[in-house]
Write an enzyme that holds these catalytic residues in place. Sequence first.
Site, PDB file in Angstrom:
ATOM      1  N   ASP A  49      65.114  35.971  45.544  1.00 55.84           N
ATOM      2  CA  ASP A  49      63.787  36.340  45.070  1.00 55.84           C
ATOM      3  C   ASP A  49      63.374  37.594  45.844  1.00 55.84           C
ATOM      4  OD1 ASP A  49      61.296  36.236  43.828  1.00 55.84           O
ATOM      5  OD2 ASP A  49      60.463  34.868  45.330  1.00 55.84           O
ATOM      6  N   ASP A  51      59.517  38.807  46.458  1.00 55.27           N
ATOM      7  CA  ASP A  51      58.291  38.666  47.252  1.00 55.27           C
ATOM      8  C   ASP A  51      58.369  37.510  48.238  1.00 55.27           C
ATOM      9  OD1 ASP A  51      56.800  40.783  45.942  1.00 55.27           O
ATOM     10  OD2 ASP A  51      56.786  39.473  44.187  1.00 55.27           O
ATOM     11  N   ARG A 198      39.830  31.382  40.763  1.00 60.57           N
ATOM     12  CA  ARG A 198      41.163  31.505  40.151  1.00 60.57           C
ATOM     13  C   ARG A 198      41.231  32.722  39.244  1.00 60.57           C
ATOM     14  NH1 ARG A 198      45.883  31.311  39.303  1.00 60.57           N
ATOM     15  NH2 ARG A 198      45.767  31.906  41.470  1.00 60.57           N
ATOM     16  N   LYS A 211      49.074  45.701  44.304  1.00 63.09           N
ATOM     17  CA  LYS A 211      50.416  46.299  44.308  1.00 63.09           C
ATOM     18  C   LYS A 211      50.364  47.774  44.664  1.00 63.09           C
ATOM     19  CE  LYS A 211      52.775  43.188  41.097  1.00 63.09           C
ATOM     20  NZ  LYS A 211      53.519  43.081  39.812  1.00 63.09           N
ATOM     21  N   SER A 248      58.528  40.131  39.683  1.00 67.27           N
ATOM     22  CA  SER A 248      57.899  41.450  39.738  1.00 67.27           C
ATOM     23  C   SER A 248      58.476  42.369  38.667  1.00 67.27           C
ATOM     24  CB  SER A 248      58.099  42.072  41.123  1.00 67.27           C
ATOM     25  OG  SER A 248      57.413  41.344  42.104  1.00 67.27           O
ATOM     26  N   LYS A 282      59.391  33.150  36.345  1.00 64.34           N
ATOM     27  CA  LYS A 282      59.629  31.810  36.888  1.00 64.34           C
ATOM     28  C   LYS A 282      58.288  31.088  37.060  1.00 64.34           C
ATOM     29  CE  LYS A 282      61.345  33.857  40.348  1.00 64.34           C
ATOM     30  NZ  LYS A 282      61.766  34.138  41.729  1.00 64.34           N
ATOM     31  N   ASP A 341      60.869  31.568  48.233  1.00 62.68           N
ATOM     32  CA  ASP A 341      59.782  31.050  49.083  1.00 62.68           C
ATOM     33  C   ASP A 341      58.910  30.036  48.363  1.00 62.68           C
ATOM     34  OD1 ASP A 341      56.873  32.632  48.306  1.00 62.68           O
ATOM     35  OD2 ASP A 341      58.730  33.458  47.518  1.00 62.68           O
TER      36      ASP A 341
END
Length: 394
Positions: A49, A51, A198, A211, A248, A282, A341
Amino acid sequence: MSTDGLSEKLDVNTPARGERTRAFKRDPAHRVFVNRSLHMSKIGFFGFDLDYTLAIYKSPEYEAVAFNFIKERLVAIGYPAEILEFEYDPSFVTRGLWFDKQYGNLLKVDSYGNILVCVHGFRFLKSHEVREVYPNKFIVFDDKRIYVLNTLFHLPELYMLACIIDYFTNSPMYERNDSGVMCGEIFMPFESIFQDVRNAVDKVHDSGLLKQLTLDNLRKYVHKDERLPVLFNRMRAHGSKLFLLTNSDFSYTDKIMTYLLNGFENRSWQSYFDYVVVDAKKPGFFEGGTTLREVDTESGTLKLGVHMGPMKAGRVYAGGSVNTLSQMLGISGKEAIYFGDHIFGDILKSKKIRGWRTFLVVPELGQELNVWHDKRHLFARLGELDSKVSEIFR
């Protein structure tokens, strides 16, 4: 490493047959723990992955920036301007907490549903208070009522929920009841507050503000490790294939990976991987997935049509599914290991649906191990006292 440096990391254990036994121990942040035996020689595919796995964001600086964006968004939609005075406190937050939308509480729950800690805003409820709300200090998971904050990206959101609920609960302008707060004729359920936070988080990520700030300040917010290309080269030297699988987009991935890998050797970051998949979406990637398309790396746009294979080294693809990836690359479940993670989006889904081996990155363990080591005499004393109590009431 010099022998002097090495000796500082050697523990001298109990002598055996008159000789000292030395055991090398890594720093806590660099240790690896296993739940079962794993022969790395049998692994043919190493997946990563991006990030918080390859790209390790500097904490708490990165989370503090995200927190500031969230509070600005909340004020923009009508929340009190006093919210702007909140400052991110990394010592309060931890991954894996549940947020109860009905009562506005943050819960630490064990694997059986027993509530270990209950916090309303910043007030830790006492045991009898918890029982008044949750009989037997027990709760059954219900995804309509409970939201699990289980990633590092959730930390600013978690702290914002605590800040806002604490503010409304203690402000003289608001009257609290079990399910929300009242101000005049306006009632704000805790569930509504949660949804506003949220939505603010989603808006911050979707807008690209976080970003872009990260890309403009890579040295400030992203760790660069010179050992990363060494790791990749060693894996490939043993005949293994490497792939990058990230949610990403290509533009962000390209800039982050360029920063992480370029400059060590005269080669592009793509050359370290056999296959690259961006916009994987994902955990949906491990279920039905999406259409697999090739990315034009010059423009960053998607090429027309559905990519039917094969996947080629040096190319970048977007979307797809675990079934498509496995078929095109010839991956059988147990010969692939995936590093991530996110315990749900990266680890559980890849393991349960496709049978991949998994490697979970848990940076919090470093601090846990330090505490355990530094306070081990207290834990030993607690064990002794517990034994004495057992003897008394036996």
